[in-house]
Enzyme design. Structure first.
Site, mmCIF file in Angstrom:
data_model
loop_
_atom_site.group_PDB
_atom_site.id
_atom_site.type_symbol
_atom_site.label_atom_id
_atom_site.label_comp_id
_atom_site.label_asym_id
_atom_site.label_seq_id
_atom_site.Cartn_x
_atom_site.Cartn_y
_atom_site.Cartn_z
ATOM 1 N N HIS A 112 40.331 37.459 35.933
ATOM 2 C CA HIS A 112 39.946 38.946 35.645
ATOM 3 C C HIS A 112 38.376 38.899 35.782
ATOM 4 O O HIS A 112 37.563 38.018 35.420
ATOM 5 C CB HIS A 112 40.199 39.280 34.399
ATOM 6 C CG HIS A 112 41.933 39.178 34.055
ATOM 7 N ND1 HIS A 112 42.589 40.039 34.559
ATOM 8 C CD2 HIS A 112 42.583 38.196 33.414
ATOM 9 C CE1 HIS A 112 43.920 39.617 34.194
ATOM 10 N NE2 HIS A 112 43.816 38.562 33.497
ATOM 11 N N TYR A 162 33.734 46.598 37.046
ATOM 12 C CA TYR A 162 34.068 45.520 37.926
ATOM 13 C C TYR A 162 32.949 45.047 38.953
ATOM 14 O O TYR A 162 33.549 44.235 39.937
ATOM 15 C CB TYR A 162 35.390 46.173 38.741
ATOM 16 C CG TYR A 162 36.553 46.613 37.913
ATOM 17 C CD1 TYR A 162 37.375 45.412 37.177
ATOM 18 C CD2 TYR A 162 36.968 47.658 37.736
ATOM 19 C CE1 TYR A 162 38.329 45.692 36.358
ATOM 20 C CE2 TYR A 162 37.937 48.098 36.889
ATOM 21 C CZ TYR A 162 38.859 47.002 36.195
ATOM 22 O OH TYR A 162 39.610 47.305 35.314
HETATM 23 C C1 DHK Z 1 41.643 44.251 36.570
HETATM 24 C C2 DHK Z 1 42.512 45.334 36.482
HETATM 25 O O1 DHK Z 1 42.776 46.370 37.583
HETATM 26 C C3 DHK Z 1 42.943 45.725 35.177
HETATM 27 O O2 DHK Z 1 43.842 46.614 34.900
HETATM 28 C C4 DHK Z 1 42.798 44.523 33.907
HETATM 29 C C5 DHK Z 1 41.300 43.423 35.751
HETATM 30 C C6 DHK Z 1 41.606 43.822 34.086
HETATM 31 C C7 DHK Z 1 40.079 42.531 35.821
HETATM 32 O O3 DHK Z 1 39.037 42.697 35.054
HETATM 33 O O4 DHK Z 1 39.853 41.944 36.885
HETATM 34 O O5 DHK Z 1 43.062 45.128 32.704
#
Ligand code: DHK
Length: 147
Positions: free
Chosen positions: A102, A23
């Protein structure tokens, strides 16, 4: 003055330290600042986060009533929530745009992330570009708002 609502679902309050390899290292507040700086003059970025499905639904209803365009990262609820999907449909049926966003590319991850209940009723989807996904989603929702 116009507003873009940027809604964020569960666990996104932990951005910065949450699985940075997936992330990134930017916090949600970093993303809010990037979006505000990228927004045209007179556009307010109203960024909110909740771990609660009901709260996210209430905010989507608020956007529906005020016809406010939305950038939405439903996070884990993307793959599970019919109730959120229904709230998004209420909004987009009014002609108000909502871009699903996302950070990661869910299609390149575990199979349970390959399904989104939100995508079929969203105006569009942007995924896989880290924090840049949000900047692209802002551009898209602004363009759709003008159309
Ligand atoms: C964020 C999340 O918390 C995941 O549960 C999803 C998403 C993807 C992201 O990539 O921002 O699967």
């Amino acid at each position: 003055m116009s507003t873009v609502l940027v809604l964020n679902g569960p666990n996104l309050n932990r951005l910065g330290t949450r699985e940075p390899g997936v992330y990134g290292t930017r916090t949600l507040d970093d993303i809010r600042v990037l979006l505000q700086n990228a927004a045209p003059a007179g556009t307010i970025i109203d960024l909110r986060q909740s771990n609660s499905e009901g709260q996210l639904i209430d905010w989507l209803h608020e956007a529906t009533d005020s016809r406010t365009p939305v950038v939405f990262n439903p996070a884990g609820y993307t793959h599970t929530s019919v109730a959120l999907r229904d709230a998004v449909a209420l909004l987009t049926e009014t002609g108000t745009p909502l871009v699903e966003v996302h950070l990661s590319n869910p299609h390149a991850r575990e199979p349970f992330r390959h399904v989104s209940h939100v995508s079929p009723v969203a105006s569009g989807v942007i995924a896989g570009f880290g924090h840049v996904s949000y900047l692209l989603a802002l551009q898209a929702v602004l363009q759709l708002s003008e159309a």
